[in-house]
Design a protein around this motif. Structure first.
Motif, PDB file in Angstrom:
ATOM      1  N   GLU A   9       0.826  -1.207   0.000  1.00 41.77           N
ATOM      2  CA  GLU A   9       0.000   0.000   0.000  1.00 41.77           C
ATOM      3  C   GLU A   9       0.864   1.263   0.000  1.00 41.77           C
ATOM      4  O   GLU A   9       0.574   2.222  -0.720  1.00 41.77           O
ATOM      5  CB  GLU A   9      -0.912  -0.018   1.223  1.00 41.77           C
ATOM      6  N   ARG A  10       1.925   1.252   0.798  1.00 38.81           N
ATOM      7  CA  ARG A  10       2.793   2.435   0.883  1.00 38.81           C
ATOM      8  C   ARG A  10       3.570   2.681  -0.399  1.00 38.81           C
ATOM      9  O   ARG A  10       3.998   3.821  -0.655  1.00 38.81           O
ATOM     10  CB  ARG A  10       3.773   2.275   2.051  1.00 38.81           C
ATOM     11  N   SER A  11       3.779   1.643  -1.174  1.00 34.92           N
ATOM     12  CA  SER A  11       4.521   1.783  -2.437  1.00 34.92           C
ATOM     13  C   SER A  11       3.597   1.535  -3.627  1.00 34.92           C
ATOM     14  O   SER A  11       4.027   1.008  -4.652  1.00 34.92           O
ATOM     15  CB  SER A  11       5.700   0.804  -2.462  1.00 34.92           C
ATOM     16  N   LYS A  12       2.346   1.946  -3.481  1.00 31.32           N
ATOM     17  CA  LYS A  12       1.331   1.624  -4.482  1.00 31.32           C
ATOM     18  C   LYS A  12       1.711   2.085  -5.888  1.00 31.32           C
ATOM     19  O   LYS A  12       1.509   1.365  -6.869  1.00 31.32           O
ATOM     20  CB  LYS A  12      -0.012   2.251  -4.088  1.00 31.32           C
ATOM     21  N   ALA A  13       2.266   3.280  -6.001  1.00 31.89           N
ATOM     22  CA  ALA A  13       2.587   3.815  -7.327  1.00 31.89           C
ATOM     23  C   ALA A  13       3.623   2.956  -8.043  1.00 31.89           C
ATOM     24  O   ALA A  13       3.454   2.609  -9.224  1.00 31.89           O
ATOM     25  CB  ALA A  13       3.075   5.263  -7.215  1.00 31.89           C
ATOM     26  N   VAL A  14       4.696   2.595  -7.340  1.00 34.29           N
ATOM     27  CA  VAL A  14       5.730   1.790  -7.994  1.00 34.29           C
ATOM     28  C   VAL A  14       5.263   0.345  -8.175  1.00 34.29           C
ATOM     29  O   VAL A  14       5.597  -0.310  -9.171  1.00 34.29           O
ATOM     30  CB  VAL A  14       7.073   1.877  -7.227  1.00 34.29           C
ATOM     31  N   TRP A  15       4.452  -0.178  -7.243  1.00 30.14           N
ATOM     32  CA  TRP A  15       3.895  -1.510  -7.407  1.00 30.14           C
ATOM     33  C   TRP A  15       3.038  -1.591  -8.665  1.00 30.14           C
ATOM     34  O   TRP A  15       3.158  -2.528  -9.462  1.00 30.14           O
ATOM     35  CB  TRP A  15       3.093  -1.913  -6.176  1.00 30.14           C
ATOM     36  N   ASN A  16       2.193  -0.596  -8.885  1.00 32.96           N
ATOM     37  CA  ASN A  16       1.359  -0.587 -10.090  1.00 32.96           C
ATOM     38  C   ASN A  16       2.190  -0.391 -11.352  1.00 32.96           C
ATOM     39  O   ASN A  16       1.865  -0.954 -12.414  1.00 32.96           O
ATOM     40  CB  ASN A  16       0.286   0.491  -9.988  1.00 32.96           C
ATOM     41  N   ALA A  17       3.268   0.395 -11.239  1.00 29.93           N
ATOM     42  CA  ALA A  17       4.156   0.564 -12.392  1.00 29.93           C
ATOM     43  C   ALA A  17       4.832  -0.749 -12.766  1.00 29.93           C
ATOM     44  O   ALA A  17       5.106  -1.010 -13.947  1.00 29.93           O
ATOM     45  CB  ALA A  17       5.209   1.632 -12.085  1.00 29.93           C
ATOM     46  N   ALA A 187       9.077  -7.981  11.005  1.00 37.07           N
ATOM     47  CA  ALA A 187       8.341  -6.745  11.296  1.00 37.07           C
ATOM     48  C   ALA A 187       7.758  -6.779  12.700  1.00 37.07           C
ATOM     49  O   ALA A 187       7.754  -5.766  13.418  1.00 37.07           O
ATOM     50  CB  ALA A 187       7.234  -6.543  10.262  1.00 37.07           C
ATOM     51  N   ASP A 188       7.268  -7.937  13.121  1.00 43.68           N
ATOM     52  CA  ASP A 188       6.706  -8.077  14.466  1.00 43.68           C
ATOM     53  C   ASP A 188       7.767  -7.894  15.544  1.00 43.68           C
ATOM     54  O   ASP A 188       7.492  -7.354  16.625  1.00 43.68           O
ATOM     55  CB  ASP A 188       6.053  -9.456  14.623  1.00 43.68           C
ATOM     56  N   ALA A 189       8.989  -8.356  15.246  1.00 45.65           N
ATOM     57  CA  ALA A 189      10.033  -8.362  16.270  1.00 45.65           C
ATOM     58  C   ALA A 189      10.955  -7.146  16.213  1.00 45.65           C
ATOM     59  O   ALA A 189      11.661  -6.862  17.189  1.00 45.65           O
ATOM     60  CB  ALA A 189      10.883  -9.630  16.127  1.00 45.65           C
ATOM     61  N   GLY A 190      10.944  -6.420  15.090  1.00 44.83           N
ATOM     62  CA  GLY A 190      11.986  -5.419  14.871  1.00 44.83           C
ATOM     63  C   GLY A 190      11.668  -4.003  15.260  1.00 44.83           C
ATOM     64  O   GLY A 190      12.546  -3.133  15.168  1.00 44.83           O
ATOM     65  N   GLY A 191      10.452  -3.721  15.661  1.00 41.77           N
ATOM     66  CA  GLY A 191      10.108  -2.351  16.022  1.00 41.77           C
ATOM     67  C   GLY A 191       9.981  -1.452  14.802  1.00 41.77           C
ATOM     68  O   GLY A 191      10.133  -1.885  13.661  1.00 41.77           O
ATOM     69  N   ARG A 192       9.728  -0.194  15.051  1.00 40.28           N
ATOM     70  CA  ARG A 192       9.462   0.758  13.971  1.00 40.28           C
ATOM     71  C   ARG A 192      10.657   0.908  13.033  1.00 40.28           C
ATOM     72  O   ARG A 192      10.501   0.904  11.804  1.00 40.28           O
ATOM     73  CB  ARG A 192       9.094   2.109  14.574  1.00 40.28           C
ATOM     74  N   ALA A 193      11.854   1.040  13.589  1.00 34.89           N
ATOM     75  CA  ALA A 193      13.049   1.207  12.760  1.00 34.89           C
ATOM     76  C   ALA A 193      13.306  -0.035  11.910  1.00 34.89           C
ATOM     77  O   ALA A 193      13.688   0.069  10.741  1.00 34.89           O
ATOM     78  CB  ALA A 193      14.264   1.516  13.630  1.00 34.89           C
ATOM     79  N   GLY A 194      13.102  -1.203  12.509  1.00 35.22           N
ATOM     80  CA  GLY A 194      13.302  -2.440  11.766  1.00 35.22           C
ATOM     81  C   GLY A 194      12.326  -2.584  10.621  1.00 35.22           C
ATOM     82  O   GLY A 194      12.697  -3.006   9.515  1.00 35.22           O
ATOM     83  N   ARG A 195      11.067  -2.235  10.865  1.00 29.12           N
ATOM     84  CA  ARG A 195      10.062  -2.304   9.803  1.00 29.12           C
ATOM     85  C   ARG A 195      10.388  -1.340   8.667  1.00 29.12           C
ATOM     86  O   ARG A 195      10.226  -1.666   7.496  1.00 29.12           O
ATOM     87  CB  ARG A 195       8.673  -2.018  10.377  1.00 29.12           C
ATOM     88  N   GLU A 196      10.879  -0.172   9.026  1.00 25.94           N
ATOM     89  CA  GLU A 196      11.194   0.835   8.006  1.00 25.94           C
ATOM     90  C   GLU A 196      12.353   0.373   7.130  1.00 25.94           C
ATOM     91  O   GLU A 196      12.355   0.596   5.910  1.00 25.94           O
ATOM     92  CB  GLU A 196      11.527   2.173   8.660  1.00 25.94           C
ATOM     93  N   SER A 197      13.349  -0.280   7.720  1.00 21.03           N
ATOM     94  CA  SER A 197      14.473  -0.765   6.918  1.00 21.03           C
ATOM     95  C   SER A 197      14.021  -1.858   5.949  1.00 21.03           C
ATOM     96  O   SER A 197      14.477  -1.904   4.797  1.00 21.03           O
ATOM     97  CB  SER A 197      15.602  -1.272   7.824  1.00 21.03           C
ATOM     98  N   LEU A 198      13.131  -2.717   6.395  1.00 21.97           N
ATOM     99  CA  LEU A 198      12.590  -3.745   5.502  1.00 21.97           C
ATOM    100  C   LEU A 198      11.802  -3.114   4.360  1.00 21.97           C
ATOM    101  O   LEU A 198      11.930  -3.518   3.197  1.00 21.97           O
ATOM    102  CB  LEU A 198      11.689  -4.699   6.281  1.00 21.97           C
ATOM    103  N   PHE A 199      11.007  -2.116   4.695  1.00 19.62           N
ATOM    104  CA  PHE A 199      10.210  -1.443   3.668  1.00 19.62           C
ATOM    105  C   PHE A 199      11.103  -0.779   2.622  1.00 19.62           C
ATOM    106  O   PHE A 199      10.848  -0.870   1.418  1.00 19.62           O
ATOM    107  CB  PHE A 199       9.280  -0.410   4.298  1.00 19.62           C
ATOM    108  N   ARG A 200      12.156  -0.111   3.067  1.00 17.12           N
ATOM    109  CA  ARG A 200      13.034   0.580   2.121  1.00 17.12           C
ATOM    110  C   ARG A 200      13.675  -0.401   1.139  1.00 17.12           C
ATOM    111  O   ARG A 200      13.773  -0.125  -0.061  1.00 17.12           O
ATOM    112  CB  ARG A 200      14.118   1.357   2.865  1.00 17.12           C
ATOM    113  N   LEU A 201      14.114  -1.539   1.640  1.00 16.38           N
ATOM    114  CA  LEU A 201      14.736  -2.537   0.769  1.00 16.38           C
ATOM    115  C   LEU A 201      13.720  -3.124  -0.210  1.00 16.38           C
ATOM    116  O   LEU A 201      14.024  -3.316  -1.396  1.00 16.38           O
ATOM    117  CB  LEU A 201      15.366  -3.646   1.612  1.00 16.38           C
ATOM    118  N   TYR A 202      12.536  -3.407   0.290  1.00 16.03           N
ATOM    119  CA  TYR A 202      11.459  -3.914  -0.570  1.00 16.03           C
ATOM    120  C   TYR A 202      11.138  -2.911  -1.673  1.00 16.03           C
ATOM    121  O   TYR A 202      11.083  -3.252  -2.864  1.00 16.03           O
ATOM    122  CB  TYR A 202      10.232  -4.192   0.290  1.00 16.03           C
TER     123      TYR A 202
END
Length: 249
Positions: A9-17, A187-202
């Motif tokens: 959802e957060r990367s909807k534009a690039v996902w649709n592209a 994501a469940d175990a990593g906290g906000r910073a951990g989730r953000e790093s996963l999102f950036r790589l994805y």
């Protein structure tokens, strides 16, 4: 909403592209030119090798006995680099193009080398969940190509159908699901910073995925100075003439 759903959802534009890239839509409607198909397959050689290298790095970093490592080992055992490159070579040969499949990054397009470098850097520097997050968008070919074209008659040459069928194989779908599961647990175990790093790589992998489709769509296979990529050679793409005039260097 799961973490993976939130990433999408957060990367909807690039996902649709990615999901509706003109290259894929042309495959669906019968207007994809053989040169565009062959460019993508040939340019993918180094990606196949380095994707598998990154999987191997993930296996080394994964906890012993982790289900992701089992799925990854199955990928390496059942779809080795040599076997997958052989399948791609067969596709381009059947379309009447020279068999030029290779796996060195020095002959890839600028877009493809960027993607390859992103994956290998993540494999070397990142954690096991980082590796899963970076590999997940490529594994989503099981959805973007495999599920979309399963049982669908693809207009055009028969190799188009054979290529799409590669992404319906159980080994690939299990690997895709394993990436998503690792992301959820981390994501469940990593906290906000951990989730953000996963999102950036994805997201960065999604962005690279769009770029490599862009290159295949536009047949962008040249480096500055006229250096041709393996994909450009496969389709007979010639270097552009050097610029002339007052502004030329």
């Amino acid at each position: 909403m799961t973490f993976v759903d939130d990433c999408r959802e957060r990367s909807k534009a690039v996902w649709n592209a990615y999901r509706h890239h003109p290259w894929i839509e042309a495959l669906a409607d019968g207007t994809l030119r053989p040169e565009q198909f062959v460019f993508f397959q040939t340019d993918d050689g180094a990606h196949v090798a380095e994707f598998n290298r990154t999987i191997a790095l993930g296996i080394a970093k994964a906890p012993v006995g982790h289900p992701w490592a089992k799925a990854a080992a199955n990928v390496l055992a059942n779809m080795s680099t040599v076997d997958e490159l052989g399948e791609k070579q067969s596709l381009i040969e059947d379309l009447g193009f020279p068999a030029v499949m290779g796996h060195d990054r020095w002959s890839t397009s600028p877009a493809r080398e960027g993607y390859v470098n992103h994956l290998v850097r993540t494999g070397l520097e990142g954690t096991f969940p980082h590796i899963a997050a970076s590999l997940y968008p490529c594994s989503l070919f099981t959805e973007v190509i495999g599920s979309r074209f399963r049982g669908v008659r693809i207009p055009g040459p028969e190799p188009y159908r054979r290529w799409a069928d590669m992404y319906t194989r159980r080994t690939r779908t299990e690997m895709c699901a394993a990436h998503a599961a690792v992301m959820e647990d981390a994501a469940d175990a990593g906290g906000r910073a951990g989730r953000e790093s996963l999102f950036r790589l994805y997201k960065r992998s999604l962005e690279h995925q769009v770029r490599v489709f862009d290159a295949a769509w536009a047949l962008d296979g040249m480096w500055p100075g006229g250096g041709r990529t393996r994909a450009a050679e496969a389709i007979g793409l010639r270097p552009r003439p050097a610029p002339t005039g007052p502004g030329a260097r």
